[in-house]
Design an enzyme around this catalytic site. Structure first.
Site, PDB file in Angstrom:
ATOM      1  N   HIS A 311       0.742  -1.192  -0.092  1.00 38.41           N
ATOM      2  CA  HIS A 311      -0.289   0.109   0.024  1.00 38.41           C
ATOM      3  C   HIS A 311       0.852   1.039  -0.229  1.00 38.41           C
ATOM      4  O   HIS A 311       1.930   1.383   0.545  1.00 38.41           O
ATOM      5  CB  HIS A 311      -1.079  -0.009   1.070  1.00 38.41           C
ATOM      6  CG  HIS A 311      -2.179   0.748   0.984  1.00 38.41           C
ATOM      7  ND1 HIS A 311      -2.046   2.257   1.366  1.00 38.41           N
ATOM      8  CD2 HIS A 311      -3.385   0.758   0.605  1.00 38.41           C
ATOM      9  CE1 HIS A 311      -3.081   2.672   0.977  1.00 38.41           C
ATOM     10  NE2 HIS A 311      -3.838   1.903   0.710  1.00 38.41           N
ATOM     11  N   ASP A 369      -7.955  -5.169  -0.117  1.00 37.45           N
ATOM     12  CA  ASP A 369      -8.579  -5.595  -1.356  1.00 37.45           C
ATOM     13  C   ASP A 369      -8.238  -7.387  -1.329  1.00 37.45           C
ATOM     14  O   ASP A 369      -9.005  -7.949  -2.033  1.00 37.45           O
ATOM     15  CB  ASP A 369      -8.174  -5.229  -2.455  1.00 37.45           C
ATOM     16  CG  ASP A 369      -8.429  -3.780  -2.554  1.00 37.45           C
ATOM     17  OD1 ASP A 369      -9.876  -3.393  -1.920  1.00 37.45           O
ATOM     18  OD2 ASP A 369      -7.985  -2.675  -3.016  1.00 37.45           O
TER      19      ASP A 369
END
Ligand code: CMC
Length: 430
Positions: A311, A369
């Site tokens: 991320h 996700d």
């Protein structure tokens, strides 16, 4: 914003300029460079906005090092456990959690707008049945400005409020319509005696031939996906919405721009990409091939990434991923899917990556996700629809950010500058 002092920049031959430094309520201070060009004739250079605060916001705060996410000051863990999605929407839009009466009114308002203009079905029918749902959603959301022309004036607070309620209320209906169209089933109209998420699941999965049974574990799981995806401060799609709306365009057009941006695999498309990656590994031989796949991921020349890992902001852990992992196991238990080969493969991949030095040393942890894709797949949501579900959830965040921008007295049309490195002025030779 409180001024905390000055930062002095030296440039050229012995020249200096003092720039104000402001502090917020959390997070790094900022150096105000708005007058820099006027004072020095220079721009700053920050492609990808790695060190640039593009606005002053009071909605969402992320501490990437601590792995903390706050909506209006409330930790995401507390919201996910104690609130539902519509309470979270109210919080993001209005700044406070609703009391019982405020919640009743807000839920009533949203519920009253769940149906969409009947003509939108004909607009939908113009798409190919195999069109990607995000192509359809970008079109449908943009088209709302044509179907609801009485709420397109961005500068009218009342119209902005109506467009916000319409977007939050109608996105589930439009997403389910897009799905039903793809699979060739009749469109299921909303039922206002159901909650927001249960109603969405019914519109997705009910068929006229059978009674649809609501499964509370699955409704709660999807509601949690909505809460966890509702806002994420100034990410690519949110910045897109702000930039788009800064021109004064209408709210539906600005949100459609956000939907388009979210589609990308490095952003909202990651859950779809993560599931597709699992399918690819499964096709290539499943668990036995994980080692080979990880070797490819680590090879700089392969361009293969472990989708659902890493991320830009969370460099320790993604707090949403922890909650989603919990939900993932609840859903797999509820549906008896723990032994499904695809889900077993996902769990093995997670374990290997969490122990592998390549990922550990780069602080690449599973992001939200990775798990939300698995949960959605288990619920029965088709993979190409994953990003549309993300868009549905993020719509409230986009609206809250757009409203905040319009209300900011310092708001201007967004107009980044550039470092031009192209050809110098030259003449066309005839
Ligand atoms: N698989 C393998 N290597 C990776 C990955 C990955 N998923 N992510 C980063 N790296 C490596 C990268 O190669 C680089 O290695 P090195 O230092 O040896 O060159 C290092 O880690 C730093 O990577 P980066 O590209 O500089 O990191 P970034 O902060 O720019 O990228 C990211 C963040 C999310 C784009 C990236 O991690 C990625 O592509 N992940 C996969 C896609 C994904 O899951 N995206 C969803 C993000 S969560 C949804 C949201 O909030 O929008």
């Amino acid at each position: 914003m409180n001024e905390k002092g000055k930062a002095t920049l030296s440039y050229g031959e012995g020249k200096t300029v003092d720039l104000p430094v402001y502090g917020g309520s959390h997070g790094p201070d900022v150096i105000d460079i708005r007058k820099l060009y006027g004072q020095t004739g220079m721009f700053t250079y920050d492609p990808g906005f790695l060190s640039t605060a593009s606005c002053n916001s009071a909605i969402t705060f992320i501490d990437g090092d601590k792995g903390e996410l706050l909506y209006r000051g409330y930790p995401i863990e507390q919201l996910a456990k104690n609130c539902d999605f519509l309470e979270t929407c109210y919080l993001l839009l209005k700044g406070e959690l609703p009391d019982a009466e405020q919640k009743k009114q807000f839920v009533g308002q949203v519920t009253n707008h769940t149906m969409v203009h009947e003509q939108m079905q004909f607009f939908l029918r113009g798409f190919r049945r195999d069109a990607h749902p995000m192509a359809v959603m970008t079109g449908l959301v943009g088209a709302m400005s044509a179907f609801y022309p009485d709420s397109i004036n961005l500068n009218d607070a009342k119209q902005r409020e109506i467009s916000a309620i319409r977007l939050i209320a109608k996105l589930p209906t439009l997403t389910a319509m897009a799905y039903k169209y793809t699979v060739g089933q009749p469109i299921v109209y909303p039922r206002n005696d159901l909650g927001y998420t249960a109603n969405f699941m019914r519109m997705m999965f009910a068929v006229p031939a059978e009674e649809y049974k609501i499964n509370d574990v699955l409704v709660r799981a999807l509601d949690r996906i909505f809460i966890l995806h509702a806002d994420h401060e100034q990410n690519a799609s949110t910045s897109t919405v702000r930039l788009c709306a800064s021109s004064g365009t209408n709210p539906f057009a600005a949100i459609a721009a956000g939907v388009a941006c979210l589609w990308g695999p490095a952003h909202g498309g990651a859950n779809e990409a993560a599931l597709n990656m699992l399918y690819d590994i499964q096709r290539d031989g499943g668990e036995a091939k994980i080692g080979e796949f990880i070797t490819k991921v680590k090879d700089k020349n392969s361009n293969v990434r472990l989708m659902g890992f890493g991320h830009r902001v969370y460099k320790n852990h993604d707090p949403r991923a922890k909650l989603m992992r919990e939900t993932c196991h609840e859903v797999l238990n509820e549906l008896g899917l723990h032994d499904d080969p695809l889900f077993k493969l996902a769990m093995s991949l997670e374990k290997i990556a969490l122990e592998d030095d390549y990922f550990v040393s780069r602080k690449l942890y599973p992001n939200v996700d990775f798990y939300s894709g698995i949960v959605q797949k288990a619920i029965g949501i088709p993979v190409p629809l994953f990003t549309a579900i993300f868009a549905l959830a993020r719509t409230v965040g986009w609206i809250a950010q757009l409203n905040e921008m319009i209300a900011d007295p310092e708001y201007k049309i967004g107009r980044p500058r550039q470092l031009y490195a192209g050809a110098q002025r030259r003449d066309v030779k005839k």
